[in-house]
Design a protein around this motif. Structure first.
Motif, PDB file in Angstrom:
ATOM      1  N   ASP A 146     -51.954 -18.555  -6.442  1.00 59.18           N
ATOM      2  CA  ASP A 146     -52.882 -19.353  -5.635  1.00 59.18           C
ATOM      3  C   ASP A 146     -54.087 -19.837  -6.441  1.00 59.18           C
ATOM      4  O   ASP A 146     -54.686 -20.857  -6.113  1.00 59.18           O
ATOM      5  CB  ASP A 146     -53.333 -18.567  -4.400  1.00 59.18           C
ATOM      6  N   LEU A 147     -54.474 -19.122  -7.511  1.00 55.32           N
ATOM      7  CA  LEU A 147     -55.564 -19.535  -8.401  1.00 55.32           C
ATOM      8  C   LEU A 147     -56.869 -19.822  -7.655  1.00 55.32           C
ATOM      9  O   LEU A 147     -57.648 -20.696  -8.053  1.00 55.32           O
ATOM     10  CB  LEU A 147     -55.147 -20.765  -9.225  1.00 55.32           C
ATOM     11  N   ARG A 180     -65.794 -17.744  -4.764  1.00 55.51           N
ATOM     12  CA  ARG A 180     -66.022 -18.871  -3.855  1.00 55.51           C
ATOM     13  C   ARG A 180     -65.382 -18.581  -2.509  1.00 55.51           C
ATOM     14  O   ARG A 180     -64.301 -17.982  -2.422  1.00 55.51           O
ATOM     15  CB  ARG A 180     -65.428 -20.172  -4.420  1.00 55.51           C
ATOM     16  N   SER A 181     -66.025 -19.019  -1.440  1.00 57.37           N
ATOM     17  CA  SER A 181     -65.439 -18.870  -0.113  1.00 57.37           C
ATOM     18  C   SER A 181     -64.145 -19.675  -0.028  1.00 57.37           C
ATOM     19  O   SER A 181     -63.877 -20.547  -0.868  1.00 57.37           O
ATOM     20  CB  SER A 181     -66.420 -19.348   0.957  1.00 57.37           C
ATOM     21  N   ILE A 182     -63.348 -19.400   1.008  1.00 54.57           N
ATOM     22  CA  ILE A 182     -62.101 -20.147   1.186  1.00 54.57           C
ATOM     23  C   ILE A 182     -62.394 -21.633   1.378  1.00 54.57           C
ATOM     24  O   ILE A 182     -61.699 -22.486   0.808  1.00 54.57           O
ATOM     25  CB  ILE A 182     -61.311 -19.592   2.388  1.00 54.57           C
ATOM     26  N   PHE A 218     -60.173 -12.228  -1.469  1.00 53.98           N
ATOM     27  CA  PHE A 218     -59.652 -10.865  -1.380  1.00 53.98           C
ATOM     28  C   PHE A 218     -59.590 -10.354   0.058  1.00 53.98           C
ATOM     29  O   PHE A 218     -58.919  -9.366   0.349  1.00 53.98           O
ATOM     30  CB  PHE A 218     -60.493  -9.906  -2.244  1.00 53.98           C
ATOM     31  N   GLU A 219     -60.262 -11.045   0.970  1.00 58.10           N
ATOM     32  CA  GLU A 219     -60.266 -10.640   2.371  1.00 58.10           C
ATOM     33  C   GLU A 219     -59.087 -11.228   3.154  1.00 58.10           C
ATOM     34  O   GLU A 219     -58.926 -10.931   4.337  1.00 58.10           O
ATOM     35  CB  GLU A 219     -61.587 -11.067   3.026  1.00 58.10           C
ATOM     36  N   ARG A 238     -53.690 -16.747   1.675  1.00 57.67           N
ATOM     37  CA  ARG A 238     -54.186 -17.309   0.418  1.00 57.67           C
ATOM     38  C   ARG A 238     -53.301 -18.466  -0.040  1.00 57.67           C
ATOM     39  O   ARG A 238     -53.796 -19.474  -0.562  1.00 57.67           O
ATOM     40  CB  ARG A 238     -54.252 -16.227  -0.663  1.00 57.67           C
ATOM     41  N   GLN A 239     -51.987 -18.332   0.155  1.00 55.61           N
ATOM     42  CA  GLN A 239     -51.097 -19.426  -0.218  1.00 55.61           C
ATOM     43  C   GLN A 239     -51.333 -20.654   0.654  1.00 55.61           C
ATOM     44  O   GLN A 239     -51.257 -21.787   0.179  1.00 55.61           O
ATOM     45  CB  GLN A 239     -49.635 -18.982  -0.132  1.00 55.61           C
TER      46      GLN A 239
END
Length: 267
Positions: free
Chosen positions: A88-89, A94-96, A136-137, A143-144
């Motif tokens: 996902d890099l 940084r926030s989503i 990480f949350e 994340r993908q």
């Protein structure tokens, strides 16, 4: 107007290894994707799939051949494509929302405008309410989806997906395949995907291209004539099993050729 959204024409790639030695990696590859079509590319390990993909994305020049987009030669031009790698890099600090807006910012859009444009897609991508979370949350699947949102928010019409679900566990991978099928159908993107998963290729694709052993060529271009939307129950059908058998046979044949070639070169 061309009937193809993207077309590879007689693409070849060789690498100089020194002392006059040249290794041919891509032999002569031609295939195409029509507008709104989903095409998967499979092949034995080390056959040159990633090299073909990098040439298509304009990240690596071919030794010869052309990449045609909408009837125009776009060889070496990355601008028509949105590219999503396996990992996902996402930047962990940084926030989503900031991660998904990053590509727009790098393209010159003001940060506020980039964030608002990315935010508009959060609900459709199942990420509403997670704009301010750090990577990480989130789960691997979320994340993908965030990485995919970052890819498509650029507004490119051709998606290049390099094993986008390869790092996920099997259950999450199935969920993501179902999700991708839905958003792809809704937005009518043209998609080309590398995968090692034959089941995934059949489930998602209109056509599956099998690349041969190095120097790679197209060995099979198989139409997946199954109704959409695809369901999990459909994967147990005779029609699905027949397609899987054809791809396995072609892939195993090319894998044997690759092993033989490697053994001969090592002798």
């Amino acid at each position: 107007m061309s009937l193809n959204k993207i077309e590879l024409l007689n693409v070849r790639k060789s690498f100089a290894l020194g002392k006059g030695v040249v290794r041919d990696v891509v032999g002569d590859v031609s295939f195409r994707a029509a507008p709104g079509e989903f095409v998967s590319v499979i092949g034995p390990s080390g056959c040159g799939k990633s090299t073909v993909f990098n040439i298509m994305a304009g990240l690596e020049p071919p030794s010869s051949g052309h990449v045609i987009v909408d009837g125009r030669d776009r060889t070496g031009d990355c601008t028509p494509f949105a590219y999503m790698p396996q990992k996902d890099l996402l930047f962990p600090w940084r926030s989503i929302l900031d991660n998904t807006a990053l590509g727009l910012e790098l393209a010159g859009m003001k940060r506020k405008d980039a964030r608002e444009k990315a935010r508009e897609l959060f609900a459709a991508f199942g990420l509403a309410g997670f704009e301010d979370n750090l990577p990480f949350e989130l789960s691997g699947g979320m994340r993908q989806r965030a990485a995919f949102l970052r890819t498509v928010v650029l507004g490119r019409e051709i998606l290049l997906l390099d094993e986008p679900f390869g790092a996920l566990d099997s259950l999450t991978r199935i969920e993501m395949q179902n999700w991708l099928q839905g958003v792809w159908a809704e937005h009518a993107w043209t998609a080309v995907m590398i995968t090692h998963d034959i089941h995934e290729a059949i489930f998602l694709s209109d056509r599956v291209v099998v690349l041969g052993a190095r120097p790679t060529r197209v060995r099979l271009d198989l139409k997946v004539d199954l109704p959409r939307p695809r369901t999990l129950a459909m994967t147990a059908s005779k029609e699905f099993a027949l397609l899987e058998e054809q791809l396995l046979e072609a892939l195993h044949d090319e894998s044997r050729k690759a092993l033989t070639a490697n053994a001969l070169s090592a002798a």
